[in-house]
Design a protein around this motif. Sequence first.
Motif, PDB file in Angstrom:
ATOM      1  N   ARG A   1      18.210  12.811  23.743  1.00  0.00           N
ATOM      2  CA  ARG A   1      17.139  12.142  24.483  1.00  0.00           C
ATOM      3  C   ARG A   1      15.791  12.858  24.355  1.00  0.00           C
ATOM      4  NH1 ARG A   1      19.440   8.042  27.505  1.00  0.00           N
ATOM      5  NH2 ARG A   1      21.696   8.223  27.841  1.00  0.00           N
TER       6      ARG A   1
ATOM      7  N   SER B   1      11.345   8.622  22.958  1.00  0.00           N
ATOM      8  CA  SER B   1      12.742   8.575  23.371  1.00  0.00           C
ATOM      9  C   SER B   1      13.039   7.280  24.114  1.00  0.00           C
ATOM     10  CB  SER B   1      13.088   9.777  24.254  1.00  0.00           C
ATOM     11  OG  SER B   1      14.432   9.720  24.692  1.00  0.00           O
ATOM     12  N   ARG B   2      12.204   6.942  25.057  1.00  0.00           N
ATOM     13  CA  ARG B   2      12.415   5.708  25.824  1.00  0.00           C
ATOM     14  C   ARG B   2      12.278   4.474  24.928  1.00  0.00           C
ATOM     15  NH1 ARG B   2      12.711   5.021  31.348  1.00  0.00           N
ATOM     16  NH2 ARG B   2      13.425   2.891  31.753  1.00  0.00           N
ATOM     17  N   PHE B   3      11.337   4.525  23.987  1.00  0.00           N
ATOM     18  CA  PHE B   3      11.150   3.445  23.024  1.00  0.00           C
ATOM     19  C   PHE B   3      12.474   3.125  22.320  1.00  0.00           C
ATOM     20  CE2 PHE B   3      10.363   2.334  18.533  1.00  0.00           C
ATOM     21  CZ  PHE B   3       9.569   1.207  18.655  1.00  0.00           C
TER      22      PHE B   3
ATOM     23  N   TRP C   1      15.698   4.324  23.247  1.00  0.00           N
ATOM     24  CA  TRP C   1      16.819   4.097  24.162  1.00  0.00           C
ATOM     25  C   TRP C   1      16.747   2.733  24.859  1.00  0.00           C
ATOM     26  CZ3 TRP C   1      21.427   6.321  24.646  1.00  0.00           C
ATOM     27  CH2 TRP C   1      21.620   7.547  24.014  1.00  0.00           C
ATOM     28  N   ASP C   2      15.562   2.154  24.945  1.00  0.00           N
ATOM     29  CA  ASP C   2      15.453   0.826  25.542  1.00  0.00           C
ATOM     30  C   ASP C   2      16.205  -0.228  24.736  1.00  0.00           C
ATOM     31  OD1 ASP C   2      14.045   1.590  27.763  1.00  0.00           O
ATOM     32  OD2 ASP C   2      12.103   0.833  27.093  1.00  0.00           O
ATOM     33  N   PHE C   3      16.412   0.032  23.439  1.00  0.00           N
ATOM     34  CA  PHE C   3      17.152  -0.927  22.617  1.00  0.00           C
ATOM     35  C   PHE C   3      18.621  -1.028  23.036  1.00  0.00           C
ATOM     36  CE2 PHE C   3      13.489  -0.355  19.873  1.00  0.00           C
ATOM     37  CZ  PHE C   3      13.312  -1.622  19.338  1.00  0.00           C
TER      38      PHE C   3
ATOM     39  N   GLU D   1      19.426  -0.296  26.332  1.00  0.00           N
ATOM     40  CA  GLU D   1      19.306  -0.327  27.792  1.00  0.00           C
ATOM     41  C   GLU D   1      19.640   1.028  28.425  1.00  0.00           C
ATOM     42  OE1 GLU D   1      21.629  -3.665  29.117  1.00  0.00           O
ATOM     43  OE2 GLU D   1      20.245  -5.116  28.221  1.00  0.00           O
ATOM     44  N   GLY D   2      19.286   2.094  27.714  1.00  0.00           N
ATOM     45  CA  GLY D   2      19.401   3.437  28.279  1.00  0.00           C
ATOM     46  C   GLY D   2      20.762   4.074  28.188  1.00  0.00           C
TER      47      GLY D   2
ATOM     48  N   SER E   1      22.948   7.101  31.690  1.00  0.00           N
ATOM     49  CA  SER E   1      21.747   6.313  31.421  1.00  0.00           C
ATOM     50  C   SER E   1      20.496   7.131  31.727  1.00  0.00           C
ATOM     51  CB  SER E   1      21.756   5.038  32.271  1.00  0.00           C
ATOM     52  OG  SER E   1      21.737   5.359  33.637  1.00  0.00           O
ATOM     53  N   LEU E   2      19.350   6.639  31.201  1.00  0.00           N
ATOM     54  CA  LEU E   2      18.045   7.272  31.460  1.00  0.00           C
ATOM     55  C   LEU E   2      17.671   7.098  32.936  1.00  0.00           C
ATOM     56  CD1 LEU E   2      16.031   6.103  28.331  1.00  0.00           C
ATOM     57  CD2 LEU E   2      16.545   8.453  28.939  1.00  0.00           C
TER      58      LEU E   2
END
Length: 206
Positions: free
Chosen positions: A40, A127-129, A131-133, A135-136, A205-206
């Motif tokens: 992450r 990282s969020r960009f 992991w959003d694919f 859903e974390g 999850s994030l």
Amino acid sequence: MPSESSGLIHHPDGCARCWWAGLDPVYVAYHDTEWGVPERDGRALYEKLILDGFQAGLSWITILRRREGFRRAFNGFDPEAIARFTDADVARLMGDTGIIRNRAKIVGTIAGARAFLAIEERGPGFSRFLWDFVEGRPIQGRAAERAGIATETEVSRRMSKALRAEGFAFCGPTIVHAFMQAVGLVNDHLVGCHRHAPCAALGGSL
């Protein structure tokens, strides 16, 4: 000698491992400690994406054995430093025997660093960009045999398209899926592999 059955290799140490780890101790260590572990940290994700791009047309062990050379050549994969690279740096890297000397991939690394910084600047970060694919949370593969492991997926195709739109290169759907497997966006250890369950347990999850 280890025995192979349906994509698992049973080693003398009693562990069953995914077929691709083979017997090479460098590869086995990578399989056992890195591959499939959810990553992450944005900078670490950038590094791995770039290295997977350099792998295109080559074996991963070729890249893995040169990883420290890549880190040295590319300033520890610091995107801010790489984004400032000039034509002189490209020429320097083309003479560096510690890496894969491919001009298009070197130029793509610089473009990727600039794309990484643009994503970071607008938030919430690289990282969020990625992991959003998913859903974390990592996608949990359930393949019991080698034939059940995909080479690309609908998610990797969407991620590939988004990365290319941002300015990344050498990030086709197959490369992106290999990247997703490596950094734990998807847990594609075979279910009989001794690393499947530990990697699944790390999938918060994030």
